[in-house]
Design a protein around this motif. Structure first.
Motif, mmCIF file in Angstrom:
data_model
loop_
_atom_site.group_PDB
_atom_site.id
_atom_site.type_symbol
_atom_site.label_atom_id
_atom_site.label_comp_id
_atom_site.label_asym_id
_atom_site.label_seq_id
_atom_site.Cartn_x
_atom_site.Cartn_y
_atom_site.Cartn_z
ATOM 1 N N SER A 57 -35.484 -49.365 -14.963
ATOM 2 C CA SER A 57 -35.215 -49.748 -13.576
ATOM 3 C C SER A 57 -35.054 -51.263 -13.503
ATOM 4 O O SER A 57 -35.472 -51.985 -14.429
ATOM 5 C CB SER A 57 -36.397 -49.356 -12.678
ATOM 6 O OG SER A 57 -37.559 -49.987 -13.170
ATOM 7 N N GLY A 58 -34.502 -51.706 -12.390
ATOM 8 C CA GLY A 58 -34.479 -53.145 -12.115
ATOM 9 C C GLY A 58 -35.906 -53.654 -11.983
ATOM 10 O O GLY A 58 -36.220 -54.781 -12.381
ATOM 11 N N ARG A 59 -36.793 -52.809 -11.406
ATOM 12 C CA ARG A 59 -38.199 -53.207 -11.245
ATOM 13 C C ARG A 59 -38.836 -53.553 -12.592
ATOM 14 O O ARG A 59 -39.488 -54.582 -12.738
ATOM 15 C CB ARG A 59 -38.986 -52.065 -10.568
ATOM 16 C CG ARG A 59 -38.821 -52.034 -9.081
ATOM 17 C CD ARG A 59 -39.143 -50.667 -8.487
ATOM 18 N NE ARG A 59 -37.946 -49.834 -8.455
ATOM 19 C CZ ARG A 59 -37.801 -48.719 -7.749
ATOM 20 N NH1 ARG A 59 -38.803 -48.281 -7.025
ATOM 21 N NH2 ARG A 59 -36.676 -48.045 -7.755
ATOM 22 N N GLN A 135 -31.108 -63.180 -4.250
ATOM 23 C CA GLN A 135 -30.566 -61.812 -4.150
ATOM 24 C C GLN A 135 -29.127 -61.887 -3.623
ATOM 25 O O GLN A 135 -28.898 -62.472 -2.568
ATOM 26 C CB GLN A 135 -31.470 -61.043 -3.177
ATOM 27 C CG GLN A 135 -30.956 -59.712 -2.688
ATOM 28 C CD GLN A 135 -31.917 -59.120 -1.650
ATOM 29 O OE1 GLN A 135 -33.078 -58.832 -1.948
ATOM 30 N NE2 GLN A 135 -31.460 -58.962 -0.421
ATOM 31 N N ASP A 161 -31.241 -61.836 -8.724
ATOM 32 C CA ASP A 161 -31.379 -60.401 -8.462
ATOM 33 C C ASP A 161 -29.971 -59.861 -8.200
ATOM 34 O O ASP A 161 -29.403 -60.042 -7.123
ATOM 35 C CB ASP A 161 -32.287 -60.181 -7.243
ATOM 36 C CG ASP A 161 -32.389 -58.708 -6.852
ATOM 37 O OD1 ASP A 161 -31.582 -57.898 -7.331
ATOM 38 O OD2 ASP A 161 -33.267 -58.377 -6.037
ATOM 39 N N HIS A 164 -27.392 -55.537 -6.427
ATOM 40 C CA HIS A 164 -26.280 -55.067 -5.589
ATOM 41 C C HIS A 164 -24.923 -55.566 -6.088
ATOM 42 O O HIS A 164 -23.930 -55.330 -5.413
ATOM 43 C CB HIS A 164 -26.428 -55.607 -4.156
ATOM 44 C CG HIS A 164 -27.636 -55.137 -3.435
ATOM 45 N ND1 HIS A 164 -27.911 -55.497 -2.138
ATOM 46 C CD2 HIS A 164 -28.648 -54.326 -3.827
ATOM 47 C CE1 HIS A 164 -29.049 -54.937 -1.745
ATOM 48 N NE2 HIS A 164 -29.519 -54.232 -2.756
ATOM 49 N N SER A 185 -29.582 -53.417 -11.501
ATOM 50 C CA SER A 185 -30.155 -52.085 -11.252
ATOM 51 C C SER A 185 -29.072 -51.018 -11.425
ATOM 52 O O SER A 185 -27.928 -51.217 -11.016
ATOM 53 C CB SER A 185 -30.681 -52.020 -9.819
ATOM 54 O OG SER A 185 -30.930 -50.686 -9.449
ATOM 55 N N SER A 187 -29.858 -47.882 -10.275
ATOM 56 C CA SER A 187 -30.483 -46.764 -9.560
ATOM 57 C C SER A 187 -29.430 -45.987 -8.781
ATOM 58 O O SER A 187 -28.253 -46.341 -8.770
ATOM 59 C CB SER A 187 -31.646 -47.234 -8.693
ATOM 60 O OG SER A 187 -31.192 -48.046 -7.667
ATOM 61 N N LYS A 190 -26.581 -47.692 -6.580
ATOM 62 C CA LYS A 190 -26.167 -49.044 -6.934
ATOM 63 C C LYS A 190 -24.721 -49.049 -7.471
ATOM 64 O O LYS A 190 -24.032 -48.032 -7.432
ATOM 65 C CB LYS A 190 -27.138 -49.631 -7.958
ATOM 66 C CG LYS A 190 -28.542 -49.825 -7.385
ATOM 67 C CD LYS A 190 -28.544 -50.695 -6.149
ATOM 68 C CE LYS A 190 -29.923 -51.096 -5.648
ATOM 69 N NZ LYS A 190 -30.895 -50.028 -5.528
ATOM 70 N N TYR A 362 -31.056 -53.269 5.843
ATOM 71 C CA TYR A 362 -32.476 -53.039 5.759
ATOM 72 C C TYR A 362 -32.972 -53.015 7.183
ATOM 73 O O TYR A 362 -32.820 -54.016 7.887
ATOM 74 C CB TYR A 362 -33.156 -54.187 5.006
ATOM 75 C CG TYR A 362 -32.794 -54.233 3.535
ATOM 76 C CD1 TYR A 362 -33.170 -53.203 2.685
ATOM 77 C CD2 TYR A 362 -32.095 -55.304 3.002
ATOM 78 C CE1 TYR A 362 -32.858 -53.255 1.326
ATOM 79 C CE2 TYR A 362 -31.794 -55.357 1.649
ATOM 80 C CZ TYR A 362 -32.183 -54.334 0.809
ATOM 81 O OH TYR A 362 -31.868 -54.380 -0.517
HETATM 82 C C1 LIG Z 1 -32.237 -56.074 -3.773
HETATM 83 C C2 LIG Z 1 -32.890 -55.201 -4.775
HETATM 84 N N1 LIG Z 1 -33.532 -55.774 -5.811
HETATM 85 C C3 LIG Z 1 -34.138 -55.037 -6.752
HETATM 86 C C4 LIG Z 1 -34.120 -53.671 -6.708
HETATM 87 C C5 LIG Z 1 -34.842 -52.885 -7.778
HETATM 88 O O1 LIG Z 1 -33.961 -52.126 -8.550
HETATM 89 P P1 LIG Z 1 -34.415 -50.700 -9.146
HETATM 90 O O2 LIG Z 1 -34.288 -49.695 -8.062
HETATM 91 O O3 LIG Z 1 -33.466 -50.450 -10.267
HETATM 92 O O4 LIG Z 1 -35.806 -50.862 -9.620
HETATM 93 C C6 LIG Z 1 -33.475 -53.034 -5.661
HETATM 94 C C7 LIG Z 1 -33.444 -51.570 -5.613
HETATM 95 O O5 LIG Z 1 -33.514 -50.879 -4.691
HETATM 96 C C8 LIG Z 1 -32.846 -53.816 -4.659
HETATM 97 O O6 LIG Z 1 -32.190 -53.245 -3.619
#
Ligand SMILES: Cc1ncc(COP(=O)(O)O)c(C=O)c1O
Length: 419
Positions: A57-59, A135, A161, A164, A185, A187, A190, A362
């Motif tokens: 994941s991006g996380r 971001q 980040d 997107h 990411s 996910s 995305k 959001y």
């Molecule tokens: C702006 C932003 N940064 C980081 C992430 C984290 O990415 P991931 O879902 O792959 O963990 C997201 C995901 O929803 C996001 O929208």
């Protein structure tokens, strides 16, 4: 009767080839690390960077970067409000503290004036911020010249980040290449998708070595978790979407509550807590899905552009709806098409009632809307522009499975909104 919804987030990127691949991968039990290595190599070549490291994941990718910076505990990491809890939680999970910066109301990215104020504020507290995460919201690149200069002057480590914005450019240079490191990411909704997945990238050899060691220390997610992700595009394409309004929508809820398919955000994360499947490596099967999508990146982003041009043409003359200003239109890859309206939340609700599943990024300053702000250390009122944006923003789908006809149906709905 229409039974398939116009949806922004239910496996939007999946085409036939992705579906067949997911089925093949589902019935295979190999780790297939070959695909992760190939994806990383192609990613580095594409960005013209030296190092790429895949994660689940991006996380996880952001956690790896933050850990590898070896900062003191509770160091301040500046990050914009008007974001997702998935962008903030890795800071908390890494033992660091988010320092929220307001959002620019025109372009949804960080407000540079407020950033300067926050840098000075933390300095005045004898606790200067150490890291800045920028971001590229909805796929629109941040003004990087100014940001890079600010970071240089204030000894801030810059992380991009790019969740997107895969494929977006700033001054003819790919985003993700401006800072010390960046993350992407993959996910479910995305730019490219493997349901869960992400990438950390850097040009810094020392940092790369540390990220590599970090990744060696963490394991793979369980086979069950991996299959759960592979199941997602299969069930979504074959059962849930085609029967959405008959039983698909309820079936999805049942599948998620039985944990047969995953959710994008675990309920724990809304309270700042970490689910056990972060941080982890990217399983080879998901890397194979991501790789297949990565090969189609230009096509996916061209389509997004085409649908966005259509929305601009159709919605540009409606006074109550504010679109991205002219000077920013050419720069964005439009992962989603943002629109502002004073009654954005009512519009989203009404659209959903009409089975037009438009986007709610959001509707809270740190989304999703049931996120507990205090658990993410956000003080209400501290980023007023971001809070206002959260009350006035909705977004429209641009993904490959949205045809111009469907975009037309969305436009007709918007034109009928008399709020
Ligand atoms: C702006 C932003 N940064 C980081 C992430 C984290 O990415 P991931 O879902 O792959 O963990 C997201 C995901 O929803 C996001 O929208």
């Amino acid at each position: 009767m229409k039974i398939k919804p116009i949806s922004i987030s239910l496996s939007p990127n999946v085409e036939k080839d992705d579906l067949f691949l997911a089925v093949r991968l589902f019935f295979s039990f190999l780790r297939k690390n070959y695909f992760s290595t190939k994806l990383e190599k192609e990613f580095s070549q594409y960005l013209k960077l030296k190092h790429s490291f895949s994660f689940n994941s991006g996380r996880s990718a952001l956690m790896a970067i933050l850990d590898s910076l070896e900062l003191e505990k509770e160091s301040i990491v500046l990050i914009q409000a008007f974001t997702c809890n998935a962008a903030v939680n890795p800071i908390l999970w890494s033992g660091l503290k988010p320092g929220y910066v307001d959002c620019n109301k025109e372009n949804f990215n960080i407000d540079i004036e407020d950033l300067k104020k926050k840098i000075d504020f933390y300095k005045s507290q004898n606790n200067p911020a150490k890291v800045l995460i920028v971001q590229h919201t909805f796929g629109l690149p941040v003004e990087m010249d100014e940001i890079v200069e600010l970071c240089r002057k204030n000894e801030l480590i810059l992380i991009e980040d790019c969740a997107h914005a895969l494929g977006a450019e700033y001054n003819n240079k790919k985003i993700g290449t401006f800072g010390k490191a960046a993350f992407f990411s993959f996910s479910r909704d995305k730019v490219i998708s493997s349901v869960y997945g992400g990438m950390a990238v850097t040009n810094d050899d020392i940092l790369a070595e540390k990220i590599k060691n970090y990744r060696k220390r963490i394991g793979y997610p369980s086979y069950f978790w991996e299959k759960q992700q592979l199941f997602h595009p299969i069930l979504m394409s074959l059962i849930i979407l085609p029967t959405y309004f008959v039983f698909g929508k309820y079936f999805l809820i049942i599948l998620q509550s039985l944990k047969i398919t995953s959710k994008a955000v675990h309920f724990k994360e809304k309270r700042g807590l970490k689910p056990g499947y972060f941080p982890k490596k990217l399983p080879g099967s998901l890397a194979a899905l991501a790789l297949n999508q990565f090969k189609k990146l230009e096509k996916l982003n061209c389509h997004r552009k085409k649908i966005s041009d259509f929305y601009f043409k159709e919605l540009g003359s409606l006074a109550a709806f504010e679109l991205l200003p002219e000077n920013n239109r050419k720069k964005s890859i439009f992962l989603r098409f943002p629109v502002k309206h004073k009654e954005a939340h009512r519009i989203i609700e009404k659209a959903w009632q009409k089975n037009l599943l438009i986007g709610d990024w959001y509707t809270k300053v740190i989304a999703p809307k049931d996120t507990r702000l205090e658990k993410l250390e956000y003080i209400e009122g501290s980023c007023p522009k971001a809070e206002q944006l959260a009350s006035e923003t909705f977004n429209l789908p641009t993904h490959i499975n949205i045809s111009e006809k469907q975009a037309g149906a969305i436009v007709d709905f918007i034109k009928s909104c008399e709020f």
